[in-house]
Design an enzyme around this catalytic site. Sequence first.
Site, PDB file in Angstrom:
ATOM      1  N   ASP A 122       0.799  -1.230   0.000  1.00  0.00           N
ATOM      2  CA  ASP A 122       0.000   0.000   0.000  1.00  0.00           C
ATOM      3  C   ASP A 122       0.836   1.286   0.000  1.00  0.00           C
ATOM      4  O   ASP A 122       0.311   2.348  -0.300  1.00  0.00           O
ATOM      5  CB  ASP A 122      -0.932   0.027   1.217  1.00  0.00           C
ATOM      6  CG  ASP A 122      -1.927  -1.119   1.186  1.00  0.00           C
ATOM      7  OD1 ASP A 122      -2.128  -1.697   0.107  1.00  0.00           O
ATOM      8  OD2 ASP A 122      -2.495  -1.435   2.244  1.00  0.00           O
ATOM      9  N   GLU A 217      -9.556   0.310  -3.858  1.00  0.00           N
ATOM     10  CA  GLU A 217     -10.658  -0.355  -3.143  1.00  0.00           C
ATOM     11  C   GLU A 217     -11.285   0.540  -2.067  1.00  0.00           C
ATOM     12  O   GLU A 217     -12.455   0.383  -1.718  1.00  0.00           O
ATOM     13  CB  GLU A 217     -10.174  -1.662  -2.509  1.00  0.00           C
ATOM     14  CG  GLU A 217      -9.107  -1.428  -1.446  1.00  0.00           C
ATOM     15  CD  GLU A 217      -8.534  -2.698  -0.827  1.00  0.00           C
ATOM     16  OE1 GLU A 217      -9.097  -3.774  -1.012  1.00  0.00           O
ATOM     17  OE2 GLU A 217      -7.491  -2.570  -0.148  1.00  0.00           O
ATOM     18  N   HIS A 266      -5.699 -10.229  -4.894  1.00  0.00           N
ATOM     19  CA  HIS A 266      -4.404 -10.701  -4.381  1.00  0.00           C
ATOM     20  C   HIS A 266      -3.391 -11.007  -5.469  1.00  0.00           C
ATOM     21  O   HIS A 266      -2.222 -11.270  -5.151  1.00  0.00           O
ATOM     22  CB  HIS A 266      -4.620 -11.903  -3.461  1.00  0.00           C
ATOM     23  CG  HIS A 266      -5.344 -11.513  -2.199  1.00  0.00           C
ATOM     24  ND1 HIS A 266      -6.712 -11.393  -2.150  1.00  0.00           N
ATOM     25  CD2 HIS A 266      -4.876 -11.151  -0.981  1.00  0.00           C
ATOM     26  CE1 HIS A 266      -7.069 -11.000  -0.936  1.00  0.00           C
ATOM     27  NE2 HIS A 266      -5.974 -10.852  -0.206  1.00  0.00           N
TER      28      HIS A 266
HETATM   29  O1  F6P Z   1      -2.474  -3.968   3.755  1.00  0.00           O
HETATM   30  C1  F6P Z   1      -2.230  -4.626   2.585  1.00  0.00           C
HETATM   31  C2  F6P Z   1      -3.475  -5.076   1.915  1.00  0.00           C
HETATM   32  O2  F6P Z   1      -3.047  -5.624   0.721  1.00  0.00           O
HETATM   33  C3  F6P Z   1      -4.576  -4.019   1.655  1.00  0.00           C
HETATM   34  O3  F6P Z   1      -4.351  -3.200   0.554  1.00  0.00           O
HETATM   35  C4  F6P Z   1      -5.788  -4.887   1.493  1.00  0.00           C
HETATM   36  O4  F6P Z   1      -6.962  -4.190   1.776  1.00  0.00           O
HETATM   37  C5  F6P Z   1      -5.554  -5.955   2.500  1.00  0.00           C
HETATM   38  O5  F6P Z   1      -4.155  -6.092   2.629  1.00  0.00           O
HETATM   39  C6  F6P Z   1      -6.151  -7.278   2.139  1.00  0.00           C
HETATM   40  O6  F6P Z   1      -5.984  -8.130   3.217  1.00  0.00           O
HETATM   41  P1  F6P Z   1      -6.385  -9.667   3.199  1.00  0.00           P
HETATM   42  O7  F6P Z   1      -5.306 -10.394   2.453  1.00  0.00           O
HETATM   43  O8  F6P Z   1      -6.431 -10.048   4.632  1.00  0.00           O
HETATM   44  O9  F6P Z   1      -7.697  -9.789   2.484  1.00  0.00           O
END
Ligand code: F6P
Length: 342
Positions: A122, A217, A266
């Site tokens: 981020d 998001e 992801h």
């Molecule tokens: O903090 C990093 C991050 O990639 C954010 O941008 C995202 O909202 C979050 O992790 C997603 O987390 P998870 O893998 O727990 O869904």
Amino acid sequence: MIRSVTKAAIQQYGFEVFGIEDGYEGLIFKRGHFLSWNDVSGILAQGGTILGTSNTADPFRAAVPKGRKKIIFEDQSESAVQTFRDWKLDALIAVGGDGTLRIAQKLFEKGIPVVGIPKTIDNDLWGTDYTFGFDTAVQIATEAIDRLHTTAASHHRIMLLEVMGRHAGWIAVYAGAAGGADIILIPEIPFIMKKVCLEVNERAQKGRRFSLVVIAEGAHAKGDPPFSHEDKKNPYPLKLGGIANVLARTVEEQTGLETRAAVLGHIQRGGTPSPFDRNLGTLFGHHAVELVHAKKWGEMVCLVGQKIKSLPLRKAVGISKKVPLNHPLILSAKALGASFGI
Ligand code: F6P
């Protein structure tokens, strides 16, 4: 980064390196093992972490299941500190984003000698120009925009790409600018739905039969909260995601133009790290070992301009680093005709 810490610690100072498994979960449940030179050889091109991680484990708020459905939270920090002492460790190098480093600061306040390393795609940590992981995510998101361009241009469609960024739109701005997005929507600039539709329509009237929209998001319309599918009663930080689909439906309804949304998810957080991220991980890891050797506790390594430095952890955590509204990429994107939805 783990490679860099381990090799620098062994090679420079003859230190032993102990890897705590799955982040703070390992400290809570006493899981860890020594890392040898061989353990970290050949991992430079790997994403993720060979130690495993967890973004929900917190010794100060450890989740304890009560019955089949209920979870209660307990402060287990005393026992985590005790585990650190039982393992006879001299320093803790904590690697992660704001959540991880906030806990590291609290452990430091409890007497643990801590050094922090900023790692999040981020790029929203205060005190460092870049966090490692960000450059790779931007590269993947840019490639996604380039690929969406094909369908947008061939099918004359409005294509939306949703990228990560809960509180800050760094990935959206960097990838949006690199991919030549027509509209970039970020949490820092709450958008006006009417304006987004107007932009799309105006482009169509000028004969530009497609538009590319990149949205973080955490971006939201003015006056609305960020979008989430999740049950608000969830005790963990709310997972965001899905705003691109909501926006796509409205844009299609309001403009009559065929619109599609893609959520990168992801995919942007995995795979081979970019050369910049590999080198940043190496520089941060090495500098963290130097701080350990100098017994400079409670610091976070950072990149300022071309220099690797450190600053007190307490100054880096708690406030997320937003994209400044006068960031050169925002100004240039605007000058080149891109819209930020206002
Ligand atoms: O903090 C990093 C991050 O990639 C954010 O941008 C995202 O909202 C979050 O992790 C997603 O987390 P998870 O893998 O727990 O869904």
